[in-house]
Each structure stands twice: as C-alpha cells, then as structure tokens.
Motif scaffolding. Structure first.
Motif, PDB file in Angstrom:
ATOM      1  N   LEU A   1       0.846  -1.202   0.000  1.00 16.42           N
ATOM      2  CA  LEU A   1       0.000   0.000   0.000  1.00 16.42           C
ATOM      3  C   LEU A   1       0.874   1.241   0.000  1.00 16.42           C
ATOM      4  N   LEU A   2       0.677   2.067  -1.002  1.00 16.69           N
ATOM      5  CA  LEU A   2       1.383   3.342  -1.114  1.00 16.69           C
ATOM      6  C   LEU A   2       0.468   4.415  -0.522  1.00 16.69           C
ATOM      7  N   LEU A   3       0.854   4.957   0.627  1.00 15.56           N
ATOM      8  CA  LEU A   3      -0.016   5.919   1.311  1.00 15.56           C
ATOM      9  C   LEU A   3       0.408   7.346   0.976  1.00 15.56           C
ATOM     10  N   LEU A   4      -0.578   8.153   0.592  1.00 19.05           N
ATOM     11  CA  LEU A   4      -0.320   9.531   0.146  1.00 19.05           C
ATOM     12  C   LEU A   4      -1.300  10.458   0.859  1.00 19.05           C
ATOM     13  N   HIS A   5      -0.772  11.268   1.744  1.00 16.39           N
ATOM     14  CA  HIS A   5      -1.595  12.113   2.631  1.00 16.39           C
ATOM     15  C   HIS A   5      -2.202  13.325   1.912  1.00 16.39           C
ATOM     16  N   GLY A   6      -3.086  14.020   2.595  1.00 14.70           N
ATOM     17  CA  GLY A   6      -3.656  15.276   2.082  1.00 14.70           C
ATOM     18  C   GLY A   6      -2.781  16.462   2.458  1.00 14.70           C
TER      19      GLY A   6
ATOM     20  N   LEU B   1      -5.451   3.810   8.305  1.00 13.30           N
ATOM     21  CA  LEU B   1      -6.312   3.365   7.192  1.00 13.30           C
ATOM     22  C   LEU B   1      -5.763   2.087   6.563  1.00 13.30           C
ATOM     23  N   ALA B   2      -4.432   2.036   6.458  1.00 11.32           N
ATOM     24  CA  ALA B   2      -3.805   0.840   5.870  1.00 11.32           C
ATOM     25  C   ALA B   2      -4.154  -0.384   6.716  1.00 11.32           C
ATOM     26  N   GLU B   3      -4.200  -0.208   8.027  1.00 10.74           N
ATOM     27  CA  GLU B   3      -4.561  -1.298   8.955  1.00 10.74           C
ATOM     28  C   GLU B   3      -5.964  -1.808   8.683  1.00 10.74           C
ATOM     29  N   ILE B   4      -6.859  -0.889   8.321  1.00 12.71           N
ATOM     30  CA  ILE B   4      -8.258  -1.272   8.069  1.00 12.71           C
ATOM     31  C   ILE B   4      -8.386  -1.910   6.674  1.00 12.71           C
TER      32      ILE B   4
ATOM     33  N   VAL C   1      -0.501  -0.778  -4.717  1.00 14.12           N
ATOM     34  CA  VAL C   1      -1.827  -0.143  -4.788  1.00 14.12           C
ATOM     35  C   VAL C   1      -1.769   1.153  -3.979  1.00 14.12           C
ATOM     36  N   ALA C   2      -2.168   2.256  -4.598  1.00 13.69           N
ATOM     37  CA  ALA C   2      -2.134   3.544  -3.890  1.00 13.69           C
ATOM     38  C   ALA C   2      -3.375   3.728  -3.034  1.00 13.69           C
ATOM     39  N   LEU C   3      -3.180   4.401  -1.927  1.00 11.05           N
ATOM     40  CA  LEU C   3      -4.301   4.831  -1.079  1.00 11.05           C
ATOM     41  C   LEU C   3      -4.021   6.299  -0.751  1.00 11.05           C
ATOM     42  N   GLY C   4      -4.780   7.186  -1.392  1.00 11.25           N
ATOM     43  CA  GLY C   4      -4.495   8.602  -1.224  1.00 11.25           C
ATOM     44  C   GLY C   4      -5.730   9.366  -0.821  1.00 11.25           C
ATOM     45  N   TYR C   5      -5.500  10.439  -0.102  1.00  7.68           N
ATOM     46  CA  TYR C   5      -6.592  11.325   0.289  1.00  7.68           C
ATOM     47  C   TYR C   5      -6.323  12.736  -0.243  1.00  7.68           C
TER      48      TYR C   5
ATOM     49  N   THR D   1     -14.854   9.752   5.597  1.00  7.59           N
ATOM     50  CA  THR D   1     -15.771   9.148   6.565  1.00  7.59           C
ATOM     51  C   THR D   1     -15.401   7.676   6.794  1.00  7.59           C
ATOM     52  N   ARG D   2     -15.809   7.168   7.925  1.00  4.42           N
ATOM     53  CA  ARG D   2     -15.534   5.769   8.267  1.00  4.42           C
ATOM     54  C   ARG D   2     -16.221   4.832   7.257  1.00  4.42           C
ATOM     55  N   ASN D   3     -17.437   5.228   6.871  1.00  2.72           N
ATOM     56  CA  ASN D   3     -18.197   4.448   5.882  1.00  2.72           C
ATOM     57  C   ASN D   3     -17.422   4.275   4.583  1.00  2.72           C
ATOM     58  N   GLU D   4     -16.805   5.379   4.186  1.00  2.30           N
ATOM     59  CA  GLU D   4     -16.037   5.399   2.930  1.00  2.30           C
ATOM     60  C   GLU D   4     -14.799   4.502   3.050  1.00  2.30           C
ATOM     61  N   VAL D   5     -14.176   4.545   4.218  1.00  2.41           N
ATOM     62  CA  VAL D   5     -12.983   3.716   4.442  1.00  2.41           C
ATOM     63  C   VAL D   5     -13.390   2.239   4.445  1.00  2.41           C
ATOM     64  N   ASP D   6     -14.523   1.928   5.081  1.00  2.00           N
ATOM     65  CA  ASP D   6     -14.988   0.536   5.098  1.00  2.00           C
ATOM     66  C   ASP D   6     -15.318   0.062   3.678  1.00  2.00           C
ATOM     67  N   ALA D   7     -15.899   0.950   2.891  1.00  2.00           N
ATOM     68  CA  ALA D   7     -16.216   0.593   1.490  1.00  2.00           C
ATOM     69  C   ALA D   7     -14.924   0.354   0.707  1.00  2.00           C
ATOM     70  N   ALA D   8     -13.906   1.181   0.977  1.00  2.00           N
ATOM     71  CA  ALA D   8     -12.608   1.003   0.298  1.00  2.00           C
ATOM     72  C   ALA D   8     -11.991  -0.344   0.695  1.00  2.00           C
ATOM     73  N   ALA D   9     -12.119  -0.694   1.969  1.00  2.00           N
ATOM     74  CA  ALA D   9     -11.572  -1.974   2.457  1.00  2.00           C
ATOM     75  C   ALA D   9     -12.281  -3.146   1.765  1.00  2.00           C
ATOM     76  N   ALA D  10     -13.609  -3.049   1.654  1.00  2.00           N
ATOM     77  CA  ALA D  10     -14.380  -4.133   1.001  1.00  2.00           C
ATOM     78  C   ALA D  10     -13.971  -4.231  -0.472  1.00  2.00           C
TER      79      ALA D  10
END
Ligand code: MLT
Length: 200
Positions: free
Chosen positions: A15-20, A31-34, A96-100, A185-194
């Motif tokens: 996971l490539l994490l890219l902050h805001g 978020l990566a943990e989730i 896989v990137a995960l960016g906000y 939102t937490r909902n959005e993060v859960d949807a991303a995880a799914a």
C-alpha cells in the motif's frame, strides 16, 4: 523522499499511502490497517511545502494546479517507488495507492502518466489531475473513488469526470458517494476496504 516503510506479507499488494495537504507520512497508517492489515506499507511525505504544509505538488490557487510541477513531482514519486522497491525488496508491479485529497490527486496523476505504476488505486476525494492527455491502458487497474455529494473542494461533477476518464482508459471504477463534504468518513474507508478485499 521522507517516508515510512513497514514490512508485510510478500503476496499482498504494497500500500502506497499519500496524505492530504498539511499531512505527513504518519496520517494514513491507521487506514492501511483497516484496508489491508497484511500489506507492506510505503507511506510518503509530499516534497512541496505550502505555507509550511506538506503537499505532493504545487498549486496556483485552490483547485488550480501548477502543471509543470505536477509532472515533475509525479515523475519524482514514480522514480521514488522504483528505488524503494529495490531497497525494500518488494514487487514494483504490486503496488496499490491509497491517497486522500492532494495525495489522491498525485495517485491519479501516476495513473494518468505512468503505465503500470499502480496495480490499483483507492482515491479519497480526488480531482482530475490534468486534462487533454492520453491516459495509458488501465484495463488491469481497478480504481475506488470515495466522494462527498457536498464536497466544496472536489465537486461531484469533477468526481464524475475523473471516473469517466479512467473508465475510458479501461479501468473498472467504483464510486462510493457520501452526503458529506471533503472529510474522510468511516463508511467510505470501510467501502474502500471491502473493494480492496474483493480485488486483491
Ligand atoms: C489539491 O490541491 O490537491 C486539492 O485542492 C486538494 C487539497 O486541498 O489538497
């Protein structure tokens, strides 16, 4: 680039994490943990400072990007991932990137400019990084977009435009709409995880 690397399961995507804007490489570790607790993590700090706030590329005003800097910084980030893959011995083709926000925008710019730079992307509240360019083939690169119907920075029309551009390049895009603004939102993060678990 200033970064954190955490080892993970070699089979799982890195996971490539890219902050805001105004964030650091620490911000998205939770978020990566989730999203993928088994994944190795490469979390990068943007090299540009705007009034002391780290970002991934310069902007001329809110929502108006400095195109020359965007291109320079996108190459810089892509090169950095190449170097990190050698240094930390991970598969460069399994990132896989995960960016906000600003981080999602540079992730989208990687997709727009470097074929195979990402195996997939989770873009929370992204914008269209650049217009009028031919996007590489993304038929093996699924994208998740999290967006807010009331986001004043990333307007819904812009989200739709980005999704359309990515789809035209062959990507399978899933957009998760929330009724909120620019916040994650937490909902959005859960949807991303799914979404992540369904693909990888
Ligand atoms: C950007 O500049 O990348 C977007 O406006 C999002 C942000 O405010 O960082």
């Amino acid at each position: 680039m200033k970064h954190i690397f955490q080892e993970g399961n070699k089979e799982a995507p890195v996971l490539l994490l890219l902050h805001g804007t105004g964030g650091t490489e620490e911000d998205l570790l939770g978020l990566a943990e989730i999203v993928s607790p088994q994944s190795a993590v490469l979390s990068v700090r943007g090299n540009v400072l705007e009034n002391g706030m780290p970002r991934f590329f310069r902007r001329l005003a809110e929502g108006i990007f400095d195109e020359e800097d965007l291109l320079f910084r996108t190459k810089e980030l892509n090169d950095f991932i190449d170097t990190a893959a050698e240094k930390y011995q991970f598969d460069r083709e399994n990132v896989v990137a995960l960016g906000y926000s600003n981080g999602a925008n540079i992730a989208a710019s990687l997709l727009f400019h470097y074929q195979g730079s990402l195996k997939g992307a989770i873009l929370h509240h992204p914008m269209v990084p650049r217009r009028g360019v031919t996007i590489p083939d993304l038929s093996n690169t699924p994208v998740f977009i999290g967006a807010g119907k009331n986001d004043p920075i990333c307007a819904p029309k812009e989200t739709e435009e980005l999704a359309t551009l990515l789809q035209a390049a062959g990507s399978v895009v899933q957009v998760k709409w929330e009724q909120y603004g620019h916040q994650l939102t937490r909902n959005e993060v859960d949807a991303a995880a799914a979404w992540f678990q369904s693909y990888f």
